[in-house]
Design a protein around this motif. Sequence first.
Motif, PDB file in Angstrom:
ATOM      1  N   LEU A 241       0.742  -0.940  -0.119  1.00 54.11           N
ATOM      2  CA  LEU A 241       0.066  -0.086  -0.123  1.00 54.11           C
ATOM      3  C   LEU A 241       0.706   1.071  -0.239  1.00 54.11           C
ATOM      4  O   LEU A 241       0.622   2.824   0.308  1.00 54.11           O
ATOM      5  CB  LEU A 241      -0.635   0.029   1.250  1.00 54.11           C
ATOM      6  N   VAL A 322      -6.226 -13.386   7.969  1.00 55.16           N
ATOM      7  CA  VAL A 322      -7.303 -11.701   6.899  1.00 55.16           C
ATOM      8  C   VAL A 322      -5.795 -11.105   6.880  1.00 55.16           C
ATOM      9  O   VAL A 322      -5.785 -10.223   4.857  1.00 55.16           O
ATOM     10  CB  VAL A 322      -7.737 -10.907   8.330  1.00 55.16           C
ATOM     11  N   ALA A 325      -4.725 -12.610   3.021  1.00 51.00           N
ATOM     12  CA  ALA A 325      -5.349 -12.487   2.456  1.00 51.00           C
ATOM     13  C   ALA A 325      -5.801 -11.083   1.879  1.00 51.00           C
ATOM     14  O   ALA A 325      -6.563 -10.723   0.771  1.00 51.00           O
ATOM     15  CB  ALA A 325      -7.269 -12.560   2.735  1.00 51.00           C
ATOM     16  N   LEU A 326      -5.738  -9.189   3.179  1.00 55.60           N
ATOM     17  CA  LEU A 326      -5.821  -8.403   2.392  1.00 55.60           C
ATOM     18  C   LEU A 326      -4.782  -8.165   0.747  1.00 55.60           C
ATOM     19  O   LEU A 326      -5.127  -7.555   0.573  1.00 55.60           O
ATOM     20  CB  LEU A 326      -5.804  -7.157   3.040  1.00 55.60           C
ATOM     21  N   ALA A 329      -5.446  -9.660  -2.040  1.00 55.42           N
ATOM     22  CA  ALA A 329      -6.564  -8.477  -2.677  1.00 55.42           C
ATOM     23  C   ALA A 329      -6.314  -7.142  -3.286  1.00 55.42           C
ATOM     24  O   ALA A 329      -6.893  -6.684  -3.572  1.00 55.42           O
ATOM     25  CB  ALA A 329      -7.834  -8.239  -1.143  1.00 55.42           C
ATOM     26  N   PHE A 330      -5.352  -6.595  -2.047  1.00 54.87           N
ATOM     27  CA  PHE A 330      -5.117  -5.167  -3.314  1.00 54.87           C
ATOM     28  C   PHE A 330      -4.169  -5.406  -4.236  1.00 54.87           C
ATOM     29  O   PHE A 330      -4.124  -4.759  -5.228  1.00 54.87           O
ATOM     30  CB  PHE A 330      -4.021  -4.613  -1.542  1.00 54.87           C
ATOM     31  N   ARG A 333      -6.146  -6.194  -6.713  1.00 55.26           N
ATOM     32  CA  ARG A 333      -6.737  -4.403  -7.393  1.00 55.26           C
ATOM     33  C   ARG A 333      -5.988  -4.331  -8.193  1.00 55.26           C
ATOM     34  O   ARG A 333      -6.252  -3.440  -9.420  1.00 55.26           O
ATOM     35  CB  ARG A 333      -7.663  -3.782  -5.847  1.00 55.26           C
TER      36      ARG A 333
ATOM     37  N   PRO B 250     -12.125 -15.302   5.686  1.00 57.30           N
ATOM     38  CA  PRO B 250     -11.315 -14.217   5.254  1.00 57.30           C
ATOM     39  C   PRO B 250     -10.859 -13.571   3.897  1.00 57.30           C
ATOM     40  O   PRO B 250     -10.452 -12.620   3.807  1.00 57.30           O
ATOM     41  CB  PRO B 250      -9.350 -14.854   5.720  1.00 57.30           C
ATOM     42  N   ALA B 254     -11.990 -10.060   2.696  1.00 57.74           N
ATOM     43  CA  ALA B 254     -10.537  -9.469   2.318  1.00 57.74           C
ATOM     44  C   ALA B 254     -10.998  -8.105   1.054  1.00 57.74           C
ATOM     45  O   ALA B 254     -10.544  -7.623   0.915  1.00 57.74           O
ATOM     46  CB  ALA B 254      -9.709  -9.956   2.614  1.00 57.74           C
TER      47      ALA B 254
END
Lengths: 335, 267
Positions: A241, A322, A325-326, A329-330, A333, B250, B254
């Motif tokens: 990020l 989590v 997973a974030l 996901a980023f 994107r 999860p 997310a």
Amino acid sequence: MGNLNDYKNIWVFIETECGKAKNVGYELLSVAKPLAQQKGCPLVAVVIGKDIEGVAKDAICYGADSAIIVDGPEYEYYTTDAFAKALTGLVEKYKPETLMLGATNNGRDLGPRVSCRLKTGLTADCTAIDIDEETGNIAWTRPTFGGNLMAVIMCPGHRPQMGTVRPGVFKKPAYEKSRTGEVIREEIHTAEEEIRTMLKERVNEVAEAVNLEEAEIIVSGGRGMGSAENFKLLEELAAELGATVGCSRAAVDAGWMPHAHQVGQSGKTVAPKLYFAVGISGAIQHLAGIAGSDTIIAVNKDPDAPIFEVADYGIVGNLNEVVPALIEAFKARKA
Amino acid sequence: MNICVCMKQVPDTNEIKVDPVTHTLVRAGVPSIVNSFDTYAQEVGVRLKEKSGGKLIVLSMGPEQAKEAVKSCLAVGADAGYLISSRSFGGSDTLATSYILSQAIRAVEEKEGLKFDLILCGKQATDGDTAQVGPEIAEHLDLPQITYALDILEENGEILVKREYDAGYDMISTKLPAVITVVKLPYEPRYPTIKSKMAAKKKEIPVLTEADLPSIDLTLCGLNGSPTRVKKTFTPVREKNGVKLEGMEPTDAAKEVVKLLDDAKLL
């Protein structure tokens, strides 16, 4: 004190170190500009440091009408004695009506020293600044009681009216390369024996300065991280990020992170656009430090953690699942 | 090494609640505690005193009930404590408060027949959060100051302060006497023992008023001596209708958060 009407102009102190300006100085120009326009007075940048003529010119491009500089080798690093002498000397000579400083560690060290010497009022850590319609005084708004209460403070009978302003609360104004203004050089020198403290050593605990106060995105971890090892996960998310890594006091006390990363009442007050609180329960001391964040995203396995009360987006779950997973996901994107 | 610790009794901000109807602070029943940053100043002061000898004296300005806070400092290593209290001191802002404290520091030196080498304060009080009183005491007394101390070390009478810095810390030496404000320590403040608590309870806490501060100028105290005025106070509105994702896989959670952030144009 003399006549209050003798005091004119709005001053913004631009903090520098080793010739480089802190962003908060320029941010102050954006809050001070409309006030100066309302008052119909010039906005003056004040720069104390070593080799800072470039900073003064930048301040003008960021919106100051003119600049006053005190340049000398004794101002390369901050010392209370040298900076207080220089800034007090300038105020006594030019009599500004209002003086703003960034609420950094050095700004909050210098501000009270100078206001006390001038026997005037200082309001710390402001988050909003307006002109009181009735009296024309500056109305300084600041959080108190750990962010539970806001107070509006004025300094009616003394000048200059002084305030420190939190970094990150106001946006840096646009840089207009074509702007010009006068740069006045004042010769104020501080002899070595007048400086009673001495910087013996600077110890960098982290490779790069942790600039939490100016960070746009912060990824913070707390007690729930469980280990120093797990902070690598957060570093990965932060890298994805372009964020700065922060932490709660619990993570510092556990020895997982150096104090330079700490956010909260005994750490840094931050105001990012996005604040990720991972494994942070949300003690009031931590919340006091993040109240200026635009958007808070919380990850915690305890659905009743107080952090969810202030979070805009929350995920209840195991951070070891989590956070990866974030990151995915980023990444997805971006792709 | 003689040390003065300036301490404030504050309401425990952990316990403060905002009345949901009136949006004002509910202060009734909120316990009073020693300001947490001051407990660090006190602890590092006691350690320095134990190492080098000398006396540690606690000063606090406040109402009669602040004697309790002074006593709790006596129970964890302070040798003596004074309360500074008078109607003429009420309504003081930081400039007036620091002036009164600086006068009291001089008066206590006189009474105790000593000179302070160090004056220690917490970085800030957790109720006012200004961080101004420490530096202003230093200015009134014309002493050097170091703020944001993470530790204070003493070697052969020399003081070295570890000061907070963005990327780590600075080691700063200072001429003495000096004022140092403490933000945090590498160790926790000690707890009182039952015996030390009992002993502290029995001690008399002398109260200093303007009558005990021979050179004080009362026009510089209280509301008259305070350049700042509180125009109004209000509680910040915190109306968050946050989205909380619970019981989701999860990866789905997310993805959902990233989508929500994207939709809200926050990325």
